[in-house]
Design an enzyme around this catalytic site. Structure first.
Site, PDB file in Angstrom:
ATOM      1  N   GLY A 189       0.796  -1.220   0.000  1.00 53.93           N
ATOM      2  CA  GLY A 189       0.000   0.000   0.000  1.00 53.93           C
ATOM      3  C   GLY A 189       0.834   1.277   0.000  1.00 53.93           C
ATOM      4  N   GLY A 230       2.950   2.379  -2.349  1.00 51.48           N
ATOM      5  CA  GLY A 230       2.819   3.017  -3.661  1.00 51.48           C
ATOM      6  C   GLY A 230       1.482   3.713  -3.819  1.00 51.48           C
ATOM      7  N   ASN A 249       8.897  -2.441 -17.889  1.00 48.77           N
ATOM      8  CA  ASN A 249       8.493  -2.468 -16.484  1.00 48.77           C
ATOM      9  C   ASN A 249       6.980  -2.727 -16.399  1.00 48.77           C
ATOM     10  OD1 ASN A 249       8.064  -2.122 -13.748  1.00 48.77           O
ATOM     11  ND2 ASN A 249       9.316  -0.266 -13.598  1.00 48.77           N
ATOM     12  N   TYR A 261       0.075   1.880 -12.846  1.00 51.94           N
ATOM     13  CA  TYR A 261      -0.428   3.150 -13.388  1.00 51.94           C
ATOM     14  C   TYR A 261      -1.776   2.975 -14.086  1.00 51.94           C
ATOM     15  CZ  TYR A 261       4.204   4.872 -12.235  1.00 51.94           C
ATOM     16  OH  TYR A 261       5.353   5.218 -11.565  1.00 51.94           O
ATOM     17  N   LYS A 277      -4.037   0.867 -13.231  1.00 48.70           N
ATOM     18  CA  LYS A 277      -4.984   0.758 -12.118  1.00 48.70           C
ATOM     19  C   LYS A 277      -5.404   2.145 -11.615  1.00 48.70           C
ATOM     20  CE  LYS A 277      -5.228  -1.052  -7.427  1.00 48.70           C
ATOM     21  NZ  LYS A 277      -4.496  -1.741  -6.364  1.00 48.70           N
TER      22      LYS A 277
END
Length: 178
Positions: A110, A112, A139, A146, A148
């Site tokens: 969590g 990030g 990556n 991102y 998400k």
């Protein structure tokens, strides 16, 4: 890990230059060392994460650094920078999310997500309408993160890592989108 850690995100100050120099180099190396040559990694780390470089970046009024801490220890960080956007960025009033890195110890916990929330809050608070970034084409984990958060691909640009010209996917989203 049992339960969600207590994550606090704070704005970095000039006195955090040494911490960000170490954390930046550590997280970048954890993320990319296995996919790049030691020479390219060393060159990139030396030029981008020295104490002199981080002090200069923290002194730049166009940059905002955020540090995520778990129990008072740094677990990740992010950097926002207001400047001319890369070609292909379509949204109005953009700010760049230059870096968002989490120590491997805290991936999936969590940290990030808390950093991304704080970046969006900071962008909103300072009047930006679009947030954009470049993410390495290799990556996949970061790209999924991102997506998400409703970022969408809008182009590509070159990211120079030592002697290696790599391709970054440019992504953007509206600051106020859910």
């Amino acid at each position: 890990m049992i339960g969600k850690p207590d994550i606090k995100v704070r704005r970095a100050r000039l006195y955090d230059a040494n911490l960000l120099s170490q954390l930046g180099a550590q997280t970048f190396e954890e993320t990319f060392a296995s996919d790049n040559t030691p020479e390219d990694m060393a060159a990139y780390l030396a030029s981008n994460f020295s104490l002199v470089q981080l002090t200069a970046e923290l002194s730049d009024h166009a940059s905002i650094f955020l540090i995520a801490e778990v129990d008072g220890a740094a677990a990740g960080y992010a950097k926002l920078h207001a400047s001319e956007p890369a070609e292909g960025i379509e949204g109005t009033e953009p700010i760049e999310l230059v870096r968002l890195y989490v120590s491997h110890t805290w991936l999936g916990s969590g940290v990030g997500a808390e950093l991304m929330r704080a970046c969006l809050d900071e962008a909103r608070r300072t009047g930006y309408k679009t947030i954009w970034l470049g993410v390495w084409e290799r990556n996949a984990r970061a790209q999924a993160f991102y997506r998400k958060w409703n970022f969408r691909a809008v182009g590509e640009h070159v990211f120079q890592l030592g002697s290696d010209a790599q391709t970054d996917i440019l992504m953007e989203r509206a600051v106020n989108s859910e």
